[in-house]
Design an enzyme around this catalytic site. Structure first.
Site, PDB file in Angstrom:
ATOM      1  N   ASP A 203      40.925  19.820  52.146  1.00 60.44           N
ATOM      2  CA  ASP A 203      39.728  19.861  52.040  1.00 60.44           C
ATOM      3  C   ASP A 203      38.834  18.304  51.716  1.00 60.44           C
ATOM      4  OD1 ASP A 203      37.512  21.019  52.818  1.00 60.44           O
ATOM      5  OD2 ASP A 203      37.133  21.505  50.613  1.00 60.44           O
ATOM      6  N   GLU A 266      40.479  15.674  54.537  1.00 61.75           N
ATOM      7  CA  GLU A 266      39.505  15.934  55.629  1.00 61.75           C
ATOM      8  C   GLU A 266      38.723  14.845  54.594  1.00 61.75           C
ATOM      9  OE1 GLU A 266      35.139  18.306  55.715  1.00 61.75           O
ATOM     10  OE2 GLU A 266      36.688  18.314  54.204  1.00 61.75           O
TER      11      GLU A 266
END
Length: 531
Positions: A203, A266
């Site tokens: 993330d 990401e």
């Protein structure tokens, strides 16, 4: 060293599951791990190769699992560790790889590390997070803004310092300049890799390192009213710092301790910055996620340029990837329209590189309007009125026409749209020309045809709403012709090298049709041609 076509993450199709919304097995209105196990036969029939799970770790759920309180546990909402182990066994037995979301940029403010860190200025874990003295006027140390609204600094009265959070105040950022933090997260990675997890999607990986001098971010000269307020400044000093690549290289080394694992990042950055995350000598992320299709103008020329720019920017040996939807962006069927959603599916599954799509996109799920009293997303609650809410793309999977769409026996945590009675898996499986049938056909052809798995991408000159390209490998070739407009188009097929047999139309009604001289495309139609 394996041949490139044998590397599973290069030829596989990735499918993102938002666990809260996939399948509820215990009638509490929230999806869970047992529910995912129950639906593995559906995923087998769909043909995907890898499952990416959004977070299932213990969390206060301030940001629905992206605020982790224990990196090596399972939240009771989703089940127990034994359930996760069963999922791993069942998934691997079914031929699936399993990717976990790793959220190393920040923890929950209820994580024991942060509880200790905020205990006192001299606590051993104080430097595990980013603490700073107030500015001269007593306010925040600089002008950095939270992506969820307001300052990204929260004052801690007990210790008279501010702590930094790129997102909610309940999500304090870890200090990745501290080697102890790095080692702790590396141990988390080893814990899950040791359980057989096949890799991580990391993330906000470009956030991990911040400017050591905490300089103010510059204003954004292109900010438009009606956009999220954090976009008023450019994140020059709070993201994408040069030192982040050392951090990612260390993560990659942990991944490489285990066989056949993948590291995905990401990253919301322009393509020329994105490709740097492959790392020097490809020692960074295997797949820095390419989100260009999520935000581009949906036009043939725009997409053609994005593909060309991306292919040109890729480092030697780097493998491309494409993402069509995720848990943070509006549904593809709402972004491009239900008719073009079929064309988008053919684009995603025929471009060179690893494709990732989001649960429900294969049945054409659209963005659901959420009534104010049902809003759950903290982004929408903090920044209301401008349409930033993510609840609409996180609604329950539409399995059948029974109550709550077959997702749960109880009221779901988010509402389903009224059209679930018609637009659901059971109905679409019975329709040989449904979008679900199209996805299955595309994935089947991708697996069958070497040019689609690993062939070169060769653009073909086109005009207007037409996007043309060839995938070729070892003397085999497939041409993809996509009409991104709603009007019919005719092409002189000989000049474009399109003569051959239609392998698939997005309308699923032209298979084996011969193309010789002219290719006629209906509005919103794409075809694949074996040439």
């Amino acid at each position: 060293m394996k041949q490139s076509d044998e590397i599973w993450w290069r030829h596989g199709v990735f499918y993102q599951i938002y666990p809260r919304s996939f399948q509820d097995s215990n009638a509490d209105g929230v999806g869970d791990i047992r529910g995912i196990i129950d639906r593995l036969p559906y995923l087998q029939a769909l043909g995907i190769d890898a499952i990416w799970l959004s977070p299932v770790f213990p969390s206060p759920m301030a940001d629905f699992g992206y605020d982790i309180a224990d990196y090596t546990g399972i939240d009771p909402l989703f089940g127990m560790m034994a359930d996760f182990d069963d999922l791993m066994s069942a998934a691997h037995a079914s031929g699936f790889k399993v990717i976990l979301d790793l959220v190393p940029n920040h923890t929950s403010d209820q994580h024991p590390w942060f509880v200790e860190s905020r205990g006192s200025r001299d606590n051993a874990r104080r430097d595990w997070y980013i603490w700073h003295e107030p500015a001269a006027d007593g306010g925040p140390p600089n002008n950095w803004l939270s992506e969820f609204g307001g300052s990204s600094w929260t004052f801690d009265a007990a210790t008279s310092q501010y702590y930094y959070h790129a997102f909610l105040a309940q999500q304090p950022d870890l200090n990745w300049r501290n080697p102890a933090v790095r080692h702790a997260i590396h141990d988390v990675m080893r814990f899950w890799l040791g359980k057989g997890v096949d890799g991580f999607r990391v993330d906000v990986i470009w956030h991990l390192i911040k400017d050591a001098e905490f300089r103010d971010n510059p204003p954004n000269p292109h900010f438009r009213e009606g956009r999220p307020p954090h976009e008023k400044i450019l994140t020059r000093y709070s993201t994408d710092q040069p030192e982040v690549h050392e951090v990612i290289a260390e993560m990659r080394r942990v991944i490489d301790e285990f066989d056949d694992r993948v590291l995905i990042g990401e990253i919301y950055l322009p393509l020329h910055r994105l490709v740097a995350y492959y790392g020097n000598d490809l020692g960074g992320a295997h797949l820095p996620f390419n989100f260009a299709l999520l935000s581009t103008l949906w036009s043939a020329r725009s997409i053609e340029k994005i593909i060309a720019d991306y292919e040109a920017a890729l480092p030697a040996g780097a493998w491309p990837n494409w993402v069509l939807g995720n848990h943070d962006r509006p549904r593809v069927a709402s972004r491009v329209g239900p008719d073009q959603a079929r064309v988008a599916a053919m684009l995603l599954l025929t471009l060179r590189g690893t494709p990732t799509f989001y649960y429900g996109d294969e049945i054409g799920m659209h963005q659901v309007a959420i009534a104010p009293e049902r809003v759950r997303d903290p982004f929408e609650k903090n920044v209301p009125g401008i349409g930033v809410g993510r609840d609409g793309c996180r609604t329950p999977m539409q399995w059948d026409a029974t109550a709550h769409g077959g997702f749960s026996r109880a009221m779901p945590w988010l509402p389903l749209p009224d059209d679930f009675v018609h637009e659901n898996v059971v109905n679409l499986e019975a329709d040989a020309r449904s979008i679900l049938s199209l996805y299955k056909a595309l994935i089947t052809l991708r697996r069958k045809l070497l040019p689609l798995r690993s062939g070169d991408y060769v653009p073909i000159a086109a005009q207007g709403d037409l996007l043309l390209y060839r995938r070729q490998s070892e003397g085999q070739a497939v041409v993809i012709a996509l009409n991104l407009g709603d009007q019919p188009v005719s092409i002189a097929s000989g000049a474009a090298g399109l003569n051959g047999d239609i392998l698939l139309s997005t309308f699923l009604d032209r298979e084996a049709e011969k193309v010789d001289g002219t290719l006629d495309l209906r509005g919103n139609e794409g075809v694949m041609i074996g040439v």
